[in-house]
Design an enzyme around this catalytic site. Structure first.
Site, PDB file in Angstrom:
ATOM      1  N   HIS A 127      49.489  49.908  48.203  1.00 41.38           N
ATOM      2  CA  HIS A 127      48.962  48.705  47.559  1.00 41.38           C
ATOM      3  C   HIS A 127      50.095  48.101  46.728  1.00 41.38           C
ATOM      4  CE1 HIS A 127      44.953  46.680  46.338  1.00 41.38           C
ATOM      5  NE2 HIS A 127      45.904  45.971  45.773  1.00 41.38           N
ATOM      6  N   GLU A 172      46.538  44.401  52.325  1.00 36.58           N
ATOM      7  CA  GLU A 172      46.987  43.014  52.358  1.00 36.58           C
ATOM      8  C   GLU A 172      48.477  42.860  52.622  1.00 36.58           C
ATOM      9  OE1 GLU A 172      45.672  40.896  48.890  1.00 36.58           O
ATOM     10  OE2 GLU A 172      43.573  41.172  49.382  1.00 36.58           O
TER      11      GLU A 172
HETATM   12  C1  GBH Z   1      43.655  41.100  46.078  1.00 38.04           C
HETATM   13  O1  GBH Z   1      44.559  40.119  46.436  1.00 38.04           O
HETATM   14  C2  GBH Z   1      44.404  42.333  45.743  1.00 38.04           C
HETATM   15  O2  GBH Z   1      44.318  43.304  46.780  1.00 38.04           O
HETATM   16  C3  GBH Z   1      44.047  42.951  44.419  1.00 38.04           C
HETATM   17  O3  GBH Z   1      45.002  43.890  44.056  1.00 38.04           O
HETATM   18  C4  GBH Z   1      43.872  41.861  43.416  1.00 38.04           C
HETATM   19  O4  GBH Z   1      43.720  42.341  42.107  1.00 38.04           O
HETATM   20  C5  GBH Z   1      42.673  41.061  43.813  1.00 38.04           C
HETATM   21  O5  GBH Z   1      42.781  40.610  45.126  1.00 38.04           O
HETATM   22  C6  GBH Z   1      42.382  39.863  42.921  1.00 38.04           C
HETATM   23  O6  GBH Z   1      43.416  38.933  42.969  1.00 38.04           O
HETATM   24  O7  GBH Z   1      47.954  31.711  48.493  1.00 38.04           O
HETATM   25  O8  GBH Z   1      46.740  29.830  49.346  1.00 38.04           O
HETATM   26  O9  GBH Z   1      46.275  32.033  50.195  1.00 38.04           O
HETATM   27  C7  GBH Z   1      44.093  38.802  46.450  1.00 38.04           C
HETATM   28  C8  GBH Z   1      44.818  37.954  47.469  1.00 38.04           C
HETATM   29  C9  GBH Z   1      46.099  36.048  47.778  1.00 38.04           C
HETATM   30  C10 GBH Z   1      43.812  35.783  47.179  1.00 38.04           C
HETATM   31  C11 GBH Z   1      46.387  34.655  47.338  1.00 38.04           C
HETATM   32  C12 GBH Z   1      44.073  34.354  46.784  1.00 38.04           C
HETATM   33  C13 GBH Z   1      45.543  32.517  46.897  1.00 38.04           C
HETATM   34  C14 GBH Z   1      45.397  31.385  47.852  1.00 38.04           C
HETATM   35  N1  GBH Z   1      44.988  36.594  47.035  1.00 38.04           N
HETATM   36  N2  GBH Z   1      45.215  33.816  47.451  1.00 38.04           N
HETATM   37  S1  GBH Z   1      46.683  31.247  49.048  1.00 38.04           S
END
Ligand code: GBH
Length: 467
Positions: A127, A172
């Site tokens: 992670h 991810e």
């Molecule tokens: C997860 O990632 C993680 O696994 C976790 O560790 C984290 O704490 C949790 O979610 C909350 O954030 O860049 O246009 O796609 C979240 C992944 C990636 C979701 C970026 C939102 C933003 C929009 N994130 N995304 S975009």
């Protein structure tokens, strides 16, 4: 099941797994204890201006020292499962060589405490906390890192395979590759479209190589998985231009992982779209056969949908060149403290897509949840009705997808505890348990009580009009 004349329970299938999720760097703290070495997140969070308020995971929620208290909280919730991650730099500090016994012992104690509490441990091997020494050697853009990951997986499997039955290789990889090496918002903070594509490929390779090693080392009944943050994409209009914008982002956000892992191929449109960046010669013969080594389920993390249209966006971007053809629009509706829209239909749509595109593949929701500006009131309680509403909507969407044939086996709420929210530091609270970081006192929020009720009745209560 009817409770009163106007409420009913949407019941989930027998055996449905009800969990919470966390990640090592976000909760453990103890960053320099028992032989742990720095990861790219230790380095990144110490670099000025990278993480809000200069926050680091040095102490975090101090879970390393409070593990038994946290497992006791989970037992009270009635969880069937708990998803956590193993910190590579705790177990194999430089990313090479023998394991550190004390590091492994922590996860052995955690697994035992969970099993004693009747909770199934679900371990994620990566992670985002790459040992800094491997980044110094080039990080995920280098092929070597995939082999290092497979070796690390073997060490962990040998030590913990008797206690942990469900394994996820990567969390991810989109974030690791494209936020880490593309727009630099995550560690290690590099901004190179080429490196982000190389990283994505080597993460896919690492995943497949680890699956092969794990199948060999683990008991036959072990369950192997990968977690993706699939993007639920919406075109602004049905115009050909906007639909092509969706195609481009689908390629670089979703199919860049789905195609290698489930079909053993690269998305050909992505190869064309990125022709100005790379000829993909870093993909060697046999790599895609490794990446597509069969797994038992797919984990998906879902928070909100993404609306796209033809246009242009800023660079550096996580989209490996697609930003020159695509713009992103705010989805309508209420927002969480992250400013992410609350839209459960995106989760439903993803589950239906997986039902149709990958028939026969079980799915687990390995993360879903929301940040809000929670605080303890004078009586010491934390009221979070918006989080309850968010969870309620999303579980209802999952139930609807299951009724329509999606094979969803479990739901892991992000997160058990308030924690280090990456580039946002401690400014965002995702927990169903409040953490007062000054004292490390834990206070279950109202949403924790609500989730315990959901688990106890194996479903969500709805009023009949919504049923
Ligand atoms: C997860 O990632 C993680 O696994 C976790 O560790 C984290 O704490 C949790 O979610 C909350 O954030 O860049 O246009 O796609 C979240 C992944 C990636 C979701 C970026 C939102 C933003 C929009 N994130 N995304 S975009």
């Amino acid at each position: 099941e009817t409770l009163t004349d106007d409420t009913t329970v949407l019941r989930f299938p027998n055996g449905f797994r009800w969990g919470t999720a966390t990640a090592a760097y976000q909760i453990e703290g103890a960053a320099a204890e028992d032989g742990r070495s720095p990861s790219i997140w230790d380095t990144f969070s110490r670099a000025p201006g990278k993480v809000r308020n200069g926050d680091t995971g040095d102490i975090a929620a101090d879970h390393y020292h409070r593990m038994h208290e946290d497992v006791a909280l989970m037992r009270r919730l009635g969880l069937t499962d708990y998803r956590f991650s193993i910190a590579w730099p705790r177990v194999q500090p430089t990313g090479r060589g023998p394991a550190v016994q004390k590091g492994l012992d922590f996860y052995r104690r955690l697994a035992d405490a969970l099993l004693d509490a009747g909770i199934r441990p679900v371990a994620t091997l990566y992670h985002w906390d790459l040992p800094q020494e491997l980044e110094n050697a080039g990080g995920w853009p280098e092929r070597e890192t995939a082999q290092r990951f497979a070796d690390y997986a073997a060490l962990v499997a040998d030590a913990l395979g008797d206690r942990i039955g469900t394994w996820t290789t990567l969390n991810e990889p989109w974030c690791a590759a494209f936020l880490g090496y593309g727009n630099g918002v995550h560690a290690p903070g590099r901004t190179s479209p080429l490196d982000s594509l190389r990283a994505a490929h080597h993460l896919n390779l690492a995943h497949g190589a680890a699956v092969r090693v794990l199948r060999d080392a683990l008991p036959p009944a072990s369950h192997l998985s990968l977690t993706l943050n699939l993007h639920a994409l919406r075109p602004l209009t049905r115009s050909a231009e906007d639909l092509d914008a969706v195609r481009r982002i689908d390629a670089v956000a979703n199919r860049v992982f789905l195609d290698p892992v489930f079909h053993g191929r690269l998305p050909q449109d992505l190869v064309q779209d990125t022709a100005g960046i790379t000829d993909w010669s870093f993909v060697r013969d046999g790599d895609l056969a490794i990446s597509s080594t069969p797994i038992d389920s797919l984990g998906i993390n879902y928070y909100s949908p993404t609306v796209v249209a033809a246009g242009r966006s800023e660079s550096p971007s996580p989209w490996a060149g697609a930003e020159r053809h695509v713009r992103f629009l705010p989805a309508p509706g209420p927002r969480t403290a992250m400013d992410w829209p609350v839209d459960a239909d995106g989760l439903y749509e993803l589950l239906i897509r997986l039902r149709d595109d990958l028939p026969g593949l079980p799915v687990m929701i390995t993360e879903n949840g929301a940040a809000y500006d929670d605080y303890a009131d004078p009586s010491g309680q934390v009221h979070d009705p918006e989080r309850i509403a968010y969870l309620h909507r999303h579980l209802t969407a999952v139930h609807r997808a299951i009724e329509e044939g999606a094979d969803v086996r479990g739901y892991f709420l992000w997160s058990l505890l308030d924690n280090f929210e990456w580039a946002y530091g401690y400014s965002k609270r995702f927990g169903i348990v409040y953490v007062d970081f000054a004292t490390q006192r834990r206070i279950p929020k109202k949403s924790a009580d609500w989730y315990a009720d959901v688990i106890a009745r194996k479903g969500v209560e709805v009023t009949r009009q919504n049923a």
